[in-house]
Design a protein around this motif. Structure first.
Motif, PDB file in Angstrom:
ATOM      1  N   HIS A  39      91.332  47.027 119.513  1.00 54.81           N
ATOM      2  CA  HIS A  39      92.454  47.465 118.650  1.00 54.81           C
ATOM      3  C   HIS A  39      91.974  48.322 117.461  1.00 54.81           C
ATOM      4  N   THR A  41      89.808  47.602 115.329  1.00 60.37           N
ATOM      5  CA  THR A  41      89.754  46.720 114.149  1.00 60.37           C
ATOM      6  C   THR A  41      88.546  47.030 113.263  1.00 60.37           C
ATOM      7  N   ARG A  63      88.966  40.458 110.317  1.00 59.45           N
ATOM      8  CA  ARG A  63      89.558  41.414 111.265  1.00 59.45           C
ATOM      9  C   ARG A  63      89.548  40.867 112.691  1.00 59.45           C
ATOM     10  N   GLN A 202     100.769  43.913 114.830  1.00 62.67           N
ATOM     11  CA  GLN A 202     100.135  44.076 113.508  1.00 62.67           C
ATOM     12  C   GLN A 202      99.077  45.176 113.476  1.00 62.67           C
ATOM     13  N   TRP A 203      98.556  45.521 114.654  1.00 65.98           N
ATOM     14  CA  TRP A 203      97.499  46.550 114.688  1.00 65.98           C
ATOM     15  C   TRP A 203      98.015  47.912 115.165  1.00 65.98           C
ATOM     16  N   ARG A 205      99.926  51.400 114.508  1.00 67.18           N
ATOM     17  CA  ARG A 205     100.112  52.247 113.320  1.00 67.18           C
ATOM     18  C   ARG A 205     100.973  53.456 113.691  1.00 67.18           C
ATOM     19  N   ASP A 213      92.614  52.547 110.468  1.00 69.97           N
ATOM     20  CA  ASP A 213      92.218  51.591 111.506  1.00 69.97           C
ATOM     21  C   ASP A 213      93.420  51.367 112.418  1.00 69.97           C
ATOM     22  N   GLY A 214      93.280  50.458 113.400  1.00 68.98           N
ATOM     23  CA  GLY A 214      94.387  50.145 114.300  1.00 68.98           C
ATOM     24  C   GLY A 214      94.625  51.246 115.326  1.00 68.98           C
TER      25      GLY A 214
END
Ligand SMILES: Cc1cc2nc3c(=O)[nH]c(=O)nc-3n(C[C@H](O)[C@H](O)[C@H](O)COP(=O)(O)O)c2cc1C
Length: 337
Positions: A39, A41, A63, A202-203, A205, A213-214
């Motif tokens: 992901h 992270t 993370r 949540q990851w 974007r 990130d993500g």
């Protein structure tokens, strides 16, 4: 080797003591953070030591993916990919290094200490791998049909061997059909779990906002995708999509395996994964992953039958792709202890 002056402002802001070794470490880290991670992270933290000069690599457990990866297996595989990228980046800058993996049994998140060694000649091979670091990216698209050159695939398997892991190449239809069945089971199993969907959301974007990130979801969907992922069980759709991707868009599926399943194996598997991906890139090929089938215990256990009973750590698809998207990274200065 010259460094692209437009790459990032990490070095200026860090104000390193003006020693050449320290500057080399920072340049190498700036390159190594292109390593892939679950992901995106980027679950790593670095320390820089003097006398002797060394980089310490620590897993950033803030993370971690507690639902998809409760044991931290993929967290340590991700740190392993970073470690191999760092070895490559140092070699491309003319520096030998000595690696101690898990150097402190009392601190299990202390992944490795990389002690900088003597100046060494920069080889063509090292420069090719450094170029591959900059070029490599995950390609989830449909790969070209047609068989892949056997010598390319055996070069990838050899790169994995050299890191102490093995790569089982699945080219037969019946083998890929078995993987497709197991991926479908894993897709459905994960998607029916609201906690899994919540963690994935949540990851994600949106392209707006400059996330570092993500996983960026491009286009207008980027704004609503986290809500969609959280709200709907799309197991059947994911299973059908992955099945089509395996049959029509993945000339080779590869299982990266180890003998046992310890924290050390996960780090080593990450190094082997990095070696495979850089070789794949250098050969002009692309790759992406089926993590779900390894994350779900029952499907992971069933995969062993396709890999001589060895422990499967990563499932890759390899082929000729067409994407050139580069994912974002946080700057090195945010990853320093
Ligand atoms: C152990 C591991 C498992 C991964 N599993 C998946 C996956 O199942 N699906 C996927 O699309 N990407 C997967 N990825 C790729 C990451 O999402 C990707 O590396 C990250 O977003 C950074 O993008 P990049 O590889 O293009 O630099 C995985 C990466 C690692 C290291």
């Amino acid at each position: 080797m010259t460094v692209d002056p437009n790459r990032s402002d990490n070095h200026a802001r860090l104000e390193p003591r003006d020693t050449s070794v320290r500057a080399t470490i920072l340049e190498a880290l700036d390159s190594a953070i292109r390593a892939p991670s679950t992901h995106n992270t980027q679950p790593w933290i670095f320390g820089i030591e003097d006398d002797p000069a060394a980089v310490t690599l620590h897993a950033d457990t803030t993370r971690a993916l507690e639902i998809a990866d409760p044991s931290g297996r993929e967290l340590f595989i991700s740190c392993g990919t970073l470690l191999h990228h760092l070895r490559v980046a140092l070699a491309a800058r003319g520096r030998a290094c000595r690696i101690e993996r898990l150097p402190d049994p009392a601190e299990p998140t202390f992944v490795a200490r990389v002690t900088i060694g003597d100046a060494i000649a920069v080889t063509e091979g090292a420069l090719a791998l450094e170029a591959a670091i900059q070029e490599r990216h995950t390609d989830n698209g449909v790969f070209e049909r047609g068989e892949l050159d056997e010598s390319m695939l055996s070069a990838v398997a050899k790169a994995v061997d050299a890191e102490g892991a093995k790569l089982a190449l699945l080219l037969r239809d019946d083998e890929r059909a078995r993987v497709a069945d197991l991926v479908a089971v894993a897709d459905r199993s994960q998607q029916e779990d609201p906690q899994f969907r919540d963690e994935l959301a949540q990851w994600l974007r949106s392209p707006i906002g400059g996330a570092r990130d993500g996983i960026t979801v491009r286009g207008p969907r980027g704004l609503v995708e986290p809500w969609i992922v959280r709200t709907f069980d799309r197991g059947d759709g994911e299973a059908a999509r992955d099945r089509a991707l395996i049959f029509d868009g993945s000339p080779c599926v590869a299982l990266l395996t180890t003998v046992t399943d310890t924290q050390m194996d996960w780090i080593r598997a990450g190094e082997a994964l990095s070696a495979a991906l850089l070789c794949i890139t250098d050969e002009g090929l692309s790759a992406s992953y089926f993590a779900q089938v390894v994350e779900v215990d029952s499907t992971r256990a069933a995969l062993a039958a396709l890999a001589d009973g060895r422990v499967v750590q990563v499932v890759l698809r390899i082929g000729r792709g067409h994407s050139s998207r580069r994912s974002a990274r946080r700057p090195v200065r945010e990853m320093l202890r």
